[in-house]
Design a protein around this motif. Structure first.
Motif, PDB file in Angstrom:
ATOM      1  N   GLU B  80      39.552  49.880  54.879  1.00  0.00           N
ATOM      2  CA  GLU B  80      40.020  48.561  54.969  1.00  0.00           C
ATOM      3  C   GLU B  80      40.673  48.127  56.288  1.00  0.00           C
ATOM      4  O   GLU B  80      40.414  47.217  57.009  1.00  0.00           O
ATOM      5  N   LYS B  84      39.104  45.244  58.441  1.00  0.00           N
ATOM      6  CA  LYS B  84      39.732  43.999  58.861  1.00  0.00           C
ATOM      7  C   LYS B  84      40.347  43.725  60.332  1.00  0.00           C
ATOM      8  O   LYS B  84      40.343  42.752  60.604  1.00  0.00           O
ATOM      9  N   ALA B 106      27.040  41.992  58.378  1.00  0.00           N
ATOM     10  CA  ALA B 106      28.366  41.473  58.565  1.00  0.00           C
ATOM     11  C   ALA B 106      29.469  42.318  59.123  1.00  0.00           C
ATOM     12  O   ALA B 106      30.604  41.945  59.320  1.00  0.00           O
ATOM     13  N   SER B 266      35.179  43.190  33.371  1.00  0.00           N
ATOM     14  CA  SER B 266      35.368  42.579  34.394  1.00  0.00           C
ATOM     15  C   SER B 266      36.717  43.067  35.420  1.00  0.00           C
ATOM     16  O   SER B 266      36.801  42.469  36.434  1.00  0.00           O
ATOM     17  N   SER B 267      37.839  43.544  34.675  1.00  0.00           N
ATOM     18  CA  SER B 267      38.921  43.957  35.679  1.00  0.00           C
ATOM     19  C   SER B 267      39.008  45.423  35.868  1.00  0.00           C
ATOM     20  O   SER B 267      39.927  45.977  36.349  1.00  0.00           O
ATOM     21  N   PRO B 396      28.797  37.718  55.738  1.00  0.00           N
ATOM     22  CA  PRO B 396      30.283  38.126  55.829  1.00  0.00           C
ATOM     23  C   PRO B 396      31.032  37.520  54.486  1.00  0.00           C
ATOM     24  O   PRO B 396      30.825  36.453  54.023  1.00  0.00           O
ATOM     25  N   GLY B 397      31.546  38.176  53.828  1.00  0.00           N
ATOM     26  CA  GLY B 397      32.465  37.764  52.474  1.00  0.00           C
ATOM     27  C   GLY B 397      31.593  37.724  51.437  1.00  0.00           C
ATOM     28  O   GLY B 397      31.985  37.266  50.372  1.00  0.00           O
ATOM     29  N   ASP B 400      33.103  39.735  48.031  1.00  0.00           N
ATOM     30  CA  ASP B 400      33.635  38.851  47.073  1.00  0.00           C
ATOM     31  C   ASP B 400      33.080  37.783  46.214  1.00  0.00           C
ATOM     32  O   ASP B 400      33.359  37.739  45.221  1.00  0.00           O
ATOM     33  N   VAL B 401      31.972  37.227  46.680  1.00  0.00           N
ATOM     34  CA  VAL B 401      31.365  36.144  45.914  1.00  0.00           C
ATOM     35  C   VAL B 401      30.686  36.857  45.029  1.00  0.00           C
ATOM     36  O   VAL B 401      30.700  36.498  43.679  1.00  0.00           O
ATOM     37  N   GLN B 404      33.101  37.982  42.241  1.00  0.00           N
ATOM     38  CA  GLN B 404      33.370  36.739  41.476  1.00  0.00           C
ATOM     39  C   GLN B 404      32.493  36.208  40.638  1.00  0.00           C
ATOM     40  O   GLN B 404      32.767  35.835  39.301  1.00  0.00           O
ATOM     41  N   GLN B 407      31.915  38.634  37.836  1.00  0.00           N
ATOM     42  CA  GLN B 407      32.839  38.613  36.732  1.00  0.00           C
ATOM     43  C   GLN B 407      32.801  37.241  35.801  1.00  0.00           C
ATOM     44  O   GLN B 407      33.160  37.381  34.492  1.00  0.00           O
ATOM     45  N   GLY B 408      32.267  35.988  36.457  1.00  0.00           N
ATOM     46  CA  GLY B 408      32.035  34.786  35.559  1.00  0.00           C
ATOM     47  C   GLY B 408      31.008  35.056  34.723  1.00  0.00           C
ATOM     48  O   GLY B 408      31.121  34.567  33.334  1.00  0.00           O
TER      49      GLY B 408
END
Lengths: 319, 435
Positions: B80, B84, B106, B266-267, B396-397, B400-401, B404, B407-408
């Motif tokens: 990380e 980052k 990315a 999901s968690s 990039p990113g 996370d998309v 998410q 998870q939905g």
């Protein structure tokens, strides 16, 4: 004659010179200079740079590209952004409303009931236990909370539910339980702060006031509302203001416990800005979110201070 | 009031001390790095000391110091941390001479496009590393000017590979009277059979990468190399409403409905999913070869095996992380010498014998039987040009998309169509700059 003689005798032989206007003010500015430099370097320049970036498209290196109001336009139609601000309201409930109300009651109970019956040491010990979560690093607290609320029967909470025959809950994996867990954690983390501040404030209350009220037949609740609440009002303002700012800026617990999930349901503005800054490298858009957050914090602070001043003036006027 | 004043003063003192500290540390780092004396190699990597790569790099450092007489100034970083902050650090004098970095558009591609890491094409040719690496491994080491992988210029060198396959608990299969599947239909039949016995067959994690990887693997079942090139190399627009991706999302939703994966996934984090395979709770785990060494050490209560995803010609996977040389590196020559040592058969054998996938090992050096089996599977994928990279690479990113959106999907907040639409919009927005 005798008076003036006495006055001459009691006066110190050398009075320190009081700086006169004009000549002395330069020295004061000198003392203010380091603070002013830090303010410019740490706050003002980044703030101006941040606002400048809201009009740019920038990936963090190479030159930014001017795109006008595009980031601002995107913001108003971005569902995630509005979800994040709605969640801020819930964070205010968890970090301001509940801790302040509970903190007031706990502080009054510790001071007025526990302190009187069991002595100051017991009250101090209990106050320290309430304050403990405040000194615990949020990352450590978050990891522990994560273990407690793990899904299935792996988590301590679900195991306990199992003992009484209740089904396991996927606490962090669905709504609204993920937000509720986050809120409960924040209440737990925050509550020590108002308790400590309010208990310190209660030291200012003259015990005779309580005794007089007691003799007049006032019960505990009447004493609490009429005496305690009115005397520690300045502290209530301070706690509410600082906690509201903290709630709007909350980041650490969201990062550690839910990472904004599930499906972005616990997103807050600070975490959303972080995602845009560091993972998507949409620095311009991240700066726009951060700027809106700053504006909201400033507005909230100004309103709070204004209301507090107005109330104090009213009080001074004897209204 | 007095308290406030004292606190302000304390804060100001602290701030002054901090800024002085920063200034001093800035001076010292500039002083030590600017030299480029050819005697110190400043090296950053994030492999755990007990991992296959960690052991190999430790040995490489020893050989390097013996042979060159130079000192290795090693700084252990976290994945990380480098991910980052690299773009900020590499622009300063604090940049290392050699750094391990994640591959993909990315990440390494982004750094390549910004000029923060060096074009090392000349060194690659001089040392002959290009001859040691299979073509599909080279894709992630070479980038275009815009940072898109598969270009002409080398920006990194990988020492190992990785792929995503399926881990099976052989004892659990035997107990249920089931065979290890060799086709996708058999795989689904096995899942059904476990569900019928009240067992949730797949260990999954919706809060991190495993679920997204399963989704992309399901897309690869329908897609071909052209789909991968469109998705990863932007050759043509990706059809997000087309059958390949639609099928993947719908199938994943079915996996939840049919109980192949737990509804409360999901968690769950990757670590928890891996542990549920290790402790025998879940008999099947779709994940990467990076778990292999860990399972050898910890999944000892039962017999297990790993294969490529059944019925798929394409597997998620790529070269491993890359050695990259920052443009601001003071000792580039030493960095090249170190990379060359990591490509030697003896270092590659350490990777291979500890659960890693070496890219240039002598098969005779791999003494561990389980490791030989893994390397044979990987080589099979390489031979049929089956490496298809990872779903989050193109933008990039996007990681996370994916997390998410899926998870939905698994929580039922949104259906397959909404999920695909959300993914597609984020993909198109994130890749617009590269097209």
């Amino acid at each position: 004659m005798s008076l003036s003689t006495r006055a001459r005798r009691t006066a110190p032989p050398e009075q320190p010179a009081i700086p006169q206007s004009g000549r002395g003010s330069g020295a004061y500015w000198l003392y203010l200079l380091p603070g002013f430099v830090l303010l410019v370097v740490i706050v003002l320049i980044p703030l101006v740079w941040n606002v400048y970036l809201t009009f740019q498209k920038w990936r963090g290196v190479r030159a930014p590209e001017f795109i006008g109001l595009e980031n601002w336009q995107k913001l108003f139609t971005d569902d995630d952004f509005w979800v994040s601000f709605t969640n801020s309201v819930w964070m205010i409930v968890a970090m301001v409303v509940l801790p302040t109300v509970l903190g007031l009651l706990i502080a009054a109970l510790l001071f007025d009931v526990i302190g009187r019956r069991f002595g100051g040491r017991v009250a101090s010990f209990l106050r320290a236990t309430y304050y403990l979560p405040q000194i615990l690093p949020v990352v450590v607290a978050g990891i522990v909370i994560g273990w407690i609320v793990r899904p299935d029967r792996d988590g301590a909470l679900n195991q306990m539910l199992g003992w009484v025959g209740l089904p396991a809950v996927d606490w962090l994996g669905q709504m609204p339980s993920a937000l509720i867990v986050l809120m409960v954690v924040m209440v737990w983390v925050q509550i020590g702060y108002p308790v400590v501040i309010f208990m310190a404030a209660l030291q200012r209350v003259d015990p005779e006031l309580y005794e007089a009220a007691e003799l007049d037949g006032a019960n505990w609740m009447q004493r609490f509302t009429a005496i305690t609440m009115s005397i520690i009002r300045p502290e209530i303002f301070v706690v509410t203001l600082t906690c509201t700012i903290a709630a709007l800026k909350v980041f650490g617990p969201v990062y550690v416990i839910t990472r904004g999930g599930p499906a972005g349901a616990t997103l807050v503005p600070a975490y959303y800005a972080y995602q845009e800054f560091f993972t998507k490298r949409n620095i311009g858009y991240g700066a726009t979110i951060a700027t809106v957050l700053t504006i909201v914090v400033v507005i909230v602070s100004v309103v709070f201070i204004h209301v507090q001043n107005a109330m104090e003036q009213k009080e001074r006027a004897g209204l | 009031m007095a308290r406030t004043t004292r606190r302000t003063r304390t804060l100001m003192t602290l701030a002054a001390l901090t800024s002085a500290g920063i200034a001093l540390s800035g001076c010292s780092s500039a002083g030590s790095d600017d030299g480029g004396d050819g005697q110190t190699l400043k090296l950053w990597h994030y492999e755990g000391a007990d991992s296959a790569m960690g052991k190999a790099w430790a040995e490489a450092i020893k050989i390097f110091e013996e042979e060159t007489g130079a000192t290795v100034e090693f700084e252990e970083k976290s994945f990380e941390q480098i991910q980052k902050t690299a773009s900020q650090v590499l622009d300063t004098d604090a940049a290392p001479d050699l750094m391990e970095f994640n591959k993909g558009n990315a990440t390494a591609g982004f750094l390549a496009s910004t000029g923060l890491i060096s074009d090392i094409t000349d060194a690659v040719e001089e040392y002959g590393w290009d001859d040691m690496l299979a073509p599909s491994l080279q894709t992630t080491a070479k980038y275009t000017e815009d940072g898109v992988m598969g270009g002409d210029a080398w920006y990194g060198v990988p020492n190992y590979g990785e792929f995503v396959g399926v881990y099976y608990n052989k004892d659990a299969f035997a107990e249920a009277g089931l065979e290890i599947p060799t086709t996708y239909d058999e795989f689904v039949a096995v899942l059904d059979a476990f569900v019928a016995k009240g067992i949730t067959p797949l260990a999954e994690a919706g809060a991190e990468y495993p679920l997204g990887q399963l989704w992309y693997q399901l897309a690869l079942l329908e897609g071909d190399r052209a789909f991968v090139d469109d998705y990863q190399l932007y050759e043509n627009p990706v059809d997000w409403d087309g059958p390949i991706i639609t099928s993947a999302t719908e199938t994943l939703a079915e996996y939840v409905d049919k109980g192949y994966i737990a509804s409360d996934v999901s968690s769950v984090k990757a670590e928890d999913a891996g542990v549920s395979f290790i402790n025998g709770t879940a008999p099947i785990f779709v994940s990467g070869s990076w778990w292999f060494g860990r399972f050898v050490a910890e999944a000892t209560a039962f017999d297990w095996t790993m294969t490529a995803f059944p019925g798929a010609d394409l597997s998620l996977g790529s070269s491993g992380n890359l050695w990259v040389v920052p443009e601001n590196a003071a000792n580039k020559e030493l960095a090249y010498e170190f990379i060359d040592i990591t490509m030697r058969p003896e270092i590659q054998a350490i990777i291979g014998n500890n659960g890693g996938l070496p890219v240039a090992a002598d098969p005779a050096d791999i003494t561990d039987e389980k490791s030989s089996e893994l390397i044979a599977t990987f080589n099979g994928i390489l031979e049929r040009d089956g490496l298809s990279f990872y779903p989050d690479w193109p933008a990039p990113g996007f990681y996370d998309v994916i997390v998410q959106e899926l998870q939905g999907l698994v929580t039922g907040v949104q259906d397959a169509a909404e999920t695909t639409k959300g993914l597609g919009e984020a993909y198109d927005e994130g890749t617009a700059d590269f097209r």
